[in-house]
Design a protein around this motif. Sequence first.
Motif, mmCIF file in Angstrom:
data_model
loop_
_atom_site.group_PDB
_atom_site.id
_atom_site.type_symbol
_atom_site.label_atom_id
_atom_site.label_comp_id
_atom_site.label_asym_id
_atom_site.label_seq_id
_atom_site.Cartn_x
_atom_site.Cartn_y
_atom_site.Cartn_z
ATOM 1 N N LEU A 50 41.387 -7.998 19.210
ATOM 2 C CA LEU A 50 41.339 -8.573 17.869
ATOM 3 C C LEU A 50 39.935 -8.503 17.304
ATOM 4 O O LEU A 50 39.729 -8.202 16.122
ATOM 5 N N PHE A 51 38.939 -8.730 18.153
ATOM 6 C CA PHE A 51 37.552 -8.743 17.709
ATOM 7 C C PHE A 51 37.118 -7.372 17.201
ATOM 8 O O PHE A 51 36.428 -7.262 16.183
ATOM 9 N N LEU A 52 37.531 -6.299 17.878
ATOM 10 C CA LEU A 52 37.099 -4.959 17.496
ATOM 11 C C LEU A 52 37.638 -4.520 16.148
ATOM 12 O O LEU A 52 37.138 -3.569 15.555
ATOM 13 N N SER A 53 38.651 -5.212 15.635
ATOM 14 C CA SER A 53 39.205 -4.865 14.327
ATOM 15 C C SER A 53 38.474 -5.570 13.184
ATOM 16 O O SER A 53 38.806 -5.369 12.025
ATOM 17 N N THR A 54 37.461 -6.392 13.521
ATOM 18 C CA THR A 54 36.713 -7.132 12.506
ATOM 19 C C THR A 54 35.380 -6.440 12.230
ATOM 20 O O THR A 54 34.968 -5.523 12.951
ATOM 21 N N ARG A 55 34.686 -6.889 11.189
ATOM 22 C CA ARG A 55 33.373 -6.319 10.881
ATOM 23 C C ARG A 55 32.376 -6.521 12.018
ATOM 24 O O ARG A 55 31.648 -5.591 12.375
ATOM 25 N N PRO A 56 32.286 -7.738 12.586
ATOM 26 C CA PRO A 56 31.395 -7.892 13.745
ATOM 27 C C PRO A 56 31.785 -6.963 14.893
ATOM 28 O O PRO A 56 30.921 -6.449 15.608
ATOM 29 N N GLY A 57 33.098 -6.732 15.077
ATOM 30 C CA GLY A 57 33.545 -5.827 16.129
ATOM 31 C C GLY A 57 33.140 -4.400 15.856
ATOM 32 O O GLY A 57 32.715 -3.669 16.767
ATOM 33 N N LEU A 58 33.228 -3.969 14.588
ATOM 34 C CA LEU A 58 32.793 -2.621 14.231
ATOM 35 C C LEU A 58 31.282 -2.471 14.414
ATOM 36 O O LEU A 58 30.800 -1.416 14.848
ATOM 37 N N ALA A 59 30.549 -3.514 14.077
ATOM 38 C CA ALA A 59 29.099 -3.488 14.297
ATOM 39 C C ALA A 59 28.791 -3.366 15.788
ATOM 40 O O ALA A 59 27.862 -2.655 16.187
ATOM 41 N N PHE A 60 29.588 -4.041 16.604
ATOM 42 C CA PHE A 60 29.429 -3.959 18.055
ATOM 43 C C PHE A 60 29.658 -2.534 18.547
ATOM 44 O O PHE A 60 28.890 -2.001 19.362
ATOM 45 N N LEU A 61 30.700 -1.874 18.047
ATOM 46 C CA LEU A 61 30.995 -0.499 18.450
ATOM 47 C C LEU A 61 29.884 0.458 18.014
ATOM 48 O O LEU A 61 29.444 1.323 18.796
ATOM 49 N N CYS A 62 29.412 0.314 16.779
ATOM 50 C CA CYS A 62 28.326 1.169 16.289
ATOM 51 C C CYS A 62 27.049 0.964 17.097
ATOM 52 O O CYS A 62 26.347 1.925 17.431
ATOM 53 N N ALA A 63 26.762 -0.311 17.397
ATOM 54 C CA ALA A 63 25.563 -0.610 18.194
ATOM 55 C C ALA A 63 25.702 -0.029 19.596
ATOM 56 O O ALA A 63 24.723 0.466 20.173
ATOM 57 N N GLY A 64 26.909 -0.094 20.164
ATOM 58 C CA GLY A 64 27.129 0.491 21.480
ATOM 59 C C GLY A 64 26.895 1.983 21.485
ATOM 60 O O GLY A 64 26.261 2.527 22.407
ATOM 61 N N MET A 65 27.353 2.684 20.443
ATOM 62 C CA MET A 65 27.117 4.124 20.330
ATOM 63 C C MET A 65 25.630 4.407 20.164
ATOM 64 O O MET A 65 25.082 5.336 20.783
ATOM 65 N N GLY A 66 24.961 3.599 19.319
ATOM 66 C CA GLY A 66 23.525 3.769 19.139
ATOM 67 C C GLY A 66 22.762 3.550 20.427
ATOM 68 O O GLY A 66 21.799 4.259 20.728
ATOM 69 N N PHE A 67 23.200 2.563 21.195
ATOM 70 C CA PHE A 67 22.561 2.269 22.478
ATOM 71 C C PHE A 67 22.690 3.455 23.431
ATOM 72 O O PHE A 67 21.710 3.845 24.096
ATOM 73 N N LEU A 68 23.862 4.051 23.507
ATOM 74 C CA LEU A 68 24.084 5.188 24.409
ATOM 75 C C LEU A 68 23.294 6.414 23.971
ATOM 76 O O LEU A 68 22.668 7.081 24.791
ATOM 77 N N VAL A 69 23.321 6.701 22.673
ATOM 78 C CA VAL A 69 22.593 7.870 22.166
ATOM 79 C C VAL A 69 21.095 7.691 22.373
ATOM 80 O O VAL A 69 20.405 8.601 22.869
ATOM 81 N N ALA A 70 20.572 6.528 21.982
ATOM 82 C CA ALA A 70 19.138 6.284 22.146
ATOM 83 C C ALA A 70 18.746 6.308 23.618
ATOM 84 O O ALA A 70 17.691 6.846 23.981
ATOM 85 N N GLY A 71 19.576 5.739 24.474
ATOM 86 C CA GLY A 71 19.299 5.750 25.905
ATOM 87 C C GLY A 71 19.249 7.153 26.468
ATOM 88 O O GLY A 71 18.364 7.492 27.273
ATOM 89 N N ALA A 72 20.193 8.004 26.022
ATOM 90 C CA ALA A 72 20.214 9.396 26.500
ATOM 91 C C ALA A 72 18.963 10.145 26.047
ATOM 92 O O ALA A 72 18.360 10.906 26.814
ATOM 93 N N VAL A 73 18.543 9.937 24.787
ATOM 94 C CA VAL A 73 17.347 10.596 24.276
ATOM 95 C C VAL A 73 16.113 10.121 25.032
ATOM 96 O O VAL A 73 15.223 10.927 25.366
ATOM 97 N N LEU A 74 16.036 8.825 25.309
ATOM 98 C CA LEU A 74 14.879 8.295 26.044
ATOM 99 C C LEU A 74 14.803 8.882 27.445
ATOM 100 O O LEU A 74 13.706 9.202 27.943
ATOM 101 N N ILE A 75 15.943 9.044 28.101
ATOM 102 C CA ILE A 75 15.953 9.662 29.434
ATOM 103 C C ILE A 75 15.468 11.108 29.351
ATOM 104 O O ILE A 75 14.662 11.567 30.176
ATOM 105 N N TYR A 76 15.945 11.841 28.339
ATOM 106 C CA TYR A 76 15.517 13.235 28.149
ATOM 107 C C TYR A 76 14.010 13.321 27.923
ATOM 108 O O TYR A 76 13.304 14.154 28.518
ATOM 109 N N LEU A 77 13.490 12.453 27.050
ATOM 110 C CA LEU A 77 12.060 12.486 26.752
ATOM 111 C C LEU A 77 11.228 12.069 27.965
ATOM 112 O O LEU A 77 10.122 12.595 28.178
ATOM 113 N N TYR A 78 11.753 11.161 28.741
ATOM 114 C CA TYR A 78 11.038 10.754 29.952
ATOM 115 C C TYR A 78 10.950 11.916 30.932
ATOM 116 O O TYR A 78 9.880 12.194 31.509
ATOM 117 N N LEU A 79 12.063 12.614 31.143
ATOM 118 C CA LEU A 79 12.060 13.765 32.053
ATOM 119 C C LEU A 79 11.139 14.864 31.531
ATOM 120 O O LEU A 79 10.437 15.526 32.304
#
Length: 499
Positions: free
Chosen positions: A65-94
Amino acid sequence: MVGKVHTIELYHFGSAPAIGDDTMVSDTTPSRHDRLLFVSLFLFEASLLVIFLALEVKGETHIDLFLSTRPGLAFLCAGMGFLVAGAVLIYLYLASRRSPSRNFRLIVGMNLVTVLLILVVGEMVVRVGARTYLDGEAFGNVALKPKAWDRTVRHYRHVIEKASDDLSYLVYDDGMGWSVGTNGRSANGLYLSSPRGVRALREGVAFTMDEGKTNIVLVGDSYTFGEEVRYEESWGYYVDQLLGEQVQVLNLGVPGYGVDQAYLRYERDANHWKPKVSIFGLFSHDLLRTMTVYPFLANPQWEMPFSKPRFILADGTLERMNEPPLRPEAIFSPPSIFDLPYLELDRGYEKSNWQHSFYHASYLFRLLVSLFPSWSAEPLGFSEDVMVSINAAIMTSYVRAAALEGTIPLVVYLPGRWELERSSSSPTVAERVLHEADIGYIDPTSCLLEVDPADRYMPGGHYTPTGNAAVAKCLFPVIQEALAQAAVGQDPALADRSP
């Protein structure tokens, strides 16, 4: 040769230098990799913050139910941003491991110092700016979560002690939670009551059962009671004067009452006066009060140290809970708010407002979670439809009880400031209740609109003497008609009586 090298430096300005030329490159201009690192760190940290706040907002709501709300959508977008940023940081570190000249560690260190500085300054600002606020602390106009039960207890124990020292006007009542005291006087001397708890012109005035007079009783909240004005400036008094000496109007209104308490007040106290007519004053906020048990939760600004009964609908039948209501001393005796009974029936209770977590040690984090309160789907028991149904059932019970006692029941809808000034023509929630109960009512809106807007309401939101006189003006002909019909034994139909 020097010119050639210089040309190469210009071409590679801001890029990684060629082997052997690193000493010739400026370290002050960020490269494309450096800029990507800055952006990735910002996105990573911002995503973490949004995820944290989203989980706070989620509360105990089911994830689907939460994921169908605006806060839930913000959570999903933030999760995607977290994964993408994390992957880029790992690449730059290597990449920085393969080319030691890159500024990875320096940039990460600067970022961490900046974030730490922002957190420290923010924490200091909120701590210094926080102030005590009834049941907790506040920063500006934001009440900081979580609330403190021990502070709430201390505050209301002081309220209770102060009330016992003064001539208290509102006292504990085992039927309605509280009521107007007998022979009472308010601390400001504005409100006085009779030996039977009826609002009166003077202290100790005893209303009598005069065979030659027709009694009319009023029940309702502070709008019926006439808060912020003297007794002789209330609409009940004006009605009494318009009807003449052969009629006695008895004001049984009580400040803070919900629809349920006004009905219980009528059921228990009105019959003593054997009224020919009873008038139920209905104000829209009364409907919300019906859905509470502890008024200090939903309306802390009232500083009401009482509890109240609560009706529920079980298979279409009204059932009364919290009977008798807890005494003030009993409410503030438990060591935790979670020990109070019937919290789940109070629309003003939010569990997350009282739960403590380790991060609440930080005032800055308390401010953040307070700015984004927990989201939850409207509980079935507190939906507007349920609220309308419960209040409609109570109003129907009032009309039925009055008719059985030979009393003519009237209902007057008392519009608040926002209802008079609204542009929408859709019915208010109070009108919805009366329509569902199929009860006609008196609407004094037309009379109130004749009053200068600046002279309709007192600072606290109740009617001015002029506003009360306007309400009485619209009520008077309807009451006259009801009394005339009663005199010849007719049963006046409860049709819509909007003047």
